[in-house]
Design a protein around this motif. Structure first.
Motif, short mmCIF file in Angstrom:
data_model
loop_
_atom_site.label_atom_id
_atom_site.label_comp_id
_atom_site.label_asym_id
_atom_site.label_seq_id
_atom_site.Cartn_x
_atom_site.Cartn_y
_atom_site.Cartn_z
N THR A 81 0.84 -1.20 0.00
CA THR A 81 0.00 0.00 0.00
C THR A 81 0.88 1.24 0.00
O THR A 81 0.56 2.22 -0.69
N ALA A 82 2.02 1.17 0.75
CA ALA A 82 2.90 2.34 0.78
C ALA A 82 3.43 2.65 -0.61
O ALA A 82 3.42 3.80 -1.05
N SER A 83 3.87 1.58 -1.32
CA SER A 83 4.46 1.85 -2.63
C SER A 83 3.38 2.29 -3.62
O SER A 83 3.66 3.09 -4.51
N ALA A 84 2.16 1.77 -3.44
CA ALA A 84 1.07 2.21 -4.33
C ALA A 84 0.79 3.69 -4.12
O ALA A 84 0.63 4.45 -5.09
N ALA A 85 0.77 4.10 -2.82
CA ALA A 85 0.51 5.51 -2.53
C ALA A 85 1.62 6.37 -3.11
O ALA A 85 1.37 7.42 -3.71
N ARG A 86 2.87 5.88 -2.97
CA ARG A 86 4.02 6.62 -3.48
C ARG A 86 3.92 6.75 -5.01
O ARG A 86 4.17 7.81 -5.59
N ASP A 87 3.50 5.68 -5.63
CA ASP A 87 3.37 5.69 -7.09
C ASP A 87 2.36 6.71 -7.55
O ASP A 87 2.59 7.46 -8.51
N ILE A 88 1.23 6.77 -6.81
CA ILE A 88 0.21 7.76 -7.19
C ILE A 88 0.75 9.17 -7.03
O ILE A 88 0.56 10.03 -7.90
N ASP A 89 1.49 9.38 -5.91
CA ASP A 89 2.12 10.68 -5.69
C ASP A 89 2.99 11.06 -6.88
O ASP A 89 2.90 12.16 -7.41
N TRP A 90 3.85 10.12 -7.26
CA TRP A 90 4.79 10.40 -8.34
C TRP A 90 4.06 10.66 -9.66
O TRP A 90 4.47 11.52 -10.43
N SER A 91 2.99 9.88 -9.89
CA SER A 91 2.22 10.10 -11.12
C SER A 91 1.69 11.52 -11.18
O SER A 91 1.78 12.20 -12.20
N ILE A 92 1.13 11.96 -10.01
CA ILE A 92 0.55 13.30 -9.99
C ILE A 92 1.64 14.34 -10.21
O ILE A 92 1.49 15.28 -11.01
#
Lengths: 211, 223
Positions: free
Chosen positions: A26-37
């Motif tokens: 979940t942490a890496s998924a959240a990080r990924d979304i951050d980076w996408s944005i």
């Protein structure tokens, strides 16, 4: 308020131990979304977002690079390579897709390119070592001259004074003054001995080559 | 050697807005549209071969031509997909079935009609006109493909060039069989395989250099 963090800390840790995989995901998924944005905003020209994105991906890239390269200098160089590549092809990122696979694909290309380049360099080039240095001492370089061994043999047949004179003046190419200081002979006697030595050497070598 | 934080600062300072690339299938469609325009212009200029309608009724010819066209379309799509970093490299296999069909069909025709070729089967004038078609189709399509694929230069130059040149080759071969009477078997073989080999070979030789030429500038400054 002071109680809350203390009581929540350990329980969080316990949960974390049991489900570390899920929490990581979940942490890496959240990080990924951050980076996408961040990347989507960077594509629209938001410099602050872009700077934050690059700063956040740098440690991640460094850890990826450390798996491929041993030399810390190489690691840093490849991280910079990846950053430059990301910059030059940031058009190709599609914000509807996850960011990390895009980044990792670029990073792997750059790492492999660097490894290949290093491999090619290693095959073509040999680093200089102490053994490749040359010395002014004739004994060290004799092999390079075709007739060196033969000449050395001839010189050793001469009388000692002539030998010394010809070695110092002709083989080591010292000046008359230096040779005089080194051998203790006078300049005149050095000249005379060299002259005689050359004369007899010439005779010996000609004799040998004529018949 | 510049420090990484300094590099980040200078990159961030250079972050001008960029236009996102359109989806790969859409870009492939744009390129294919260009190919269609080129073929139409050539058809207007040179005229379609006189016996096209009869020939299209022969299954062997129709299959071979459809397969070539399909190879071109699929290879173009594959080229644009492979040029993106986060798409699988396996997309390069997309045109393989059509390619197999095309090449095996050409090979089959050669086997069955080997006797059919006589000395009058090919003429020099026809060959020269074929070559003109080849250049007129291949050149604009290759250049367009090269420019459209330039972002693949730092990623998978080989796979992208290979797919791109396959697409150009297949479209060119289609054009050749549309415009020229080249059914003498050796001619078919020569023009189909020859075109494909020519474009793929040229791409292999010069692809990387050409890519460097059109690639985004910041990339090779440090090499």
């Amino acid at each position: 308020m002071t109680h809350d963090p203390g009581s929540r800390g350990p329980s969080l840790r316990l949960v974390g131990k049991g489900e570390s995989g899920g929490a990581d995901q979940t942490a890496s998924a959240a990080r990924d979304i951050d980076w996408s944005i961040l990347m989507a905003r960077a594509q629209e020209g938001d410099r602050a977002a872009y700077r934050r994105l690059l700063q956040e991906i740098t440690p991640y890239l460094r850890s990826l690079a450390a798996r491929r390269h041993r030399d810390p200098g190489d690691v840093e160089d490849s991280v910079q390579d990846v950053l430059l590549t990301v910059h030059s092809i940031r058009q190709t990122y599609d914000p509807t897709r996850p960011f990390a696979p895009w980044l990792v694909a670029i990073a792997n290309r750059r790492f492999i390119d660097r490894l290949r380049r290093q491999g090619r360099t290693r095959n073509r080039e040999v680093p200089l070592t102490a053994e490749h240095e040359t010395f002014c001492e004739p004994a060290a370089n004799l092999e390079e001259r075709p007739d060196g061994r033969e000449l050395e043999g001839m010189v050793s047949h001469l009388p000692p004074a002539q030998q010394k004179a010809v070695r110092l003046l002709k083989l080591k190419e010292l000046s008359l003054k230096e040779a005089a200081a080194m051998s203790g002979m006078s300049i005149t006697s050095l000249k005379v001995n060299t002259h005689r030595a050359l004369k007899s050497l010439r005779k010996m070598l000609l004799d040998r080559s004529e018949p | 050697m510049i420090k990484t934080p300094d590099l980040i600062a200078s990159l961030a300072a250079n972050a001008t807005p960029v236009r996102r690339l359109r989806p790969p299938v859409m870009r492939a469609a744009c390129w294919l549209l260009l190919a269609a325009v080129v073929l139409t212009l050539l058809a207007v200029n040179q005229g379609v071969r006189p016996d096209l309608v009869q020939r299209l009724q022969e299954p062997a010819f129709a299959v071979s031509m459809t397969a070539a066209l399909l190879t071109g379309v699929l290879a173009a799509i594959a080229a644009f997909l492979v040029s993106l970093p986060d798409r699988s490299r396996l997309w390069a296999l997309l045109p393989v079935p059509a390619l197999m069909l095309w090449l095996s069909n050409v090979g089959y025709q050669c086997l069955t009609q080997w006797v059919a070729i006589g000395p009058e089967g090919m003429s020099f004038g026809e060959a020269a006109r074929c070559f003109a078609t080849l250049v007129l189709t291949g050149l604009p399509l290759s250049l367009a493909m090269l420019v459209m694929l330039r972002y693949a230069a730092p990623l998978r130059p080989t796979a992208a060039t290979f797919m791109g040149s396959l697409a150009v080759a297949a479209i060119t071969a289609t054009a050749l069989s549309l415009f020229h009477v080249i059914d003498a078997t050796v001619m078919i073989l020569m023009w189909n395989f020859g075109t494909a080999a020519l474009f793929v070979g040229l791409a292999g030789l010069f692809g990387r250099r050409m890519f460097r030429w059109v690639a985004p500038r910041t990339l090779y400054a440090r090499d």
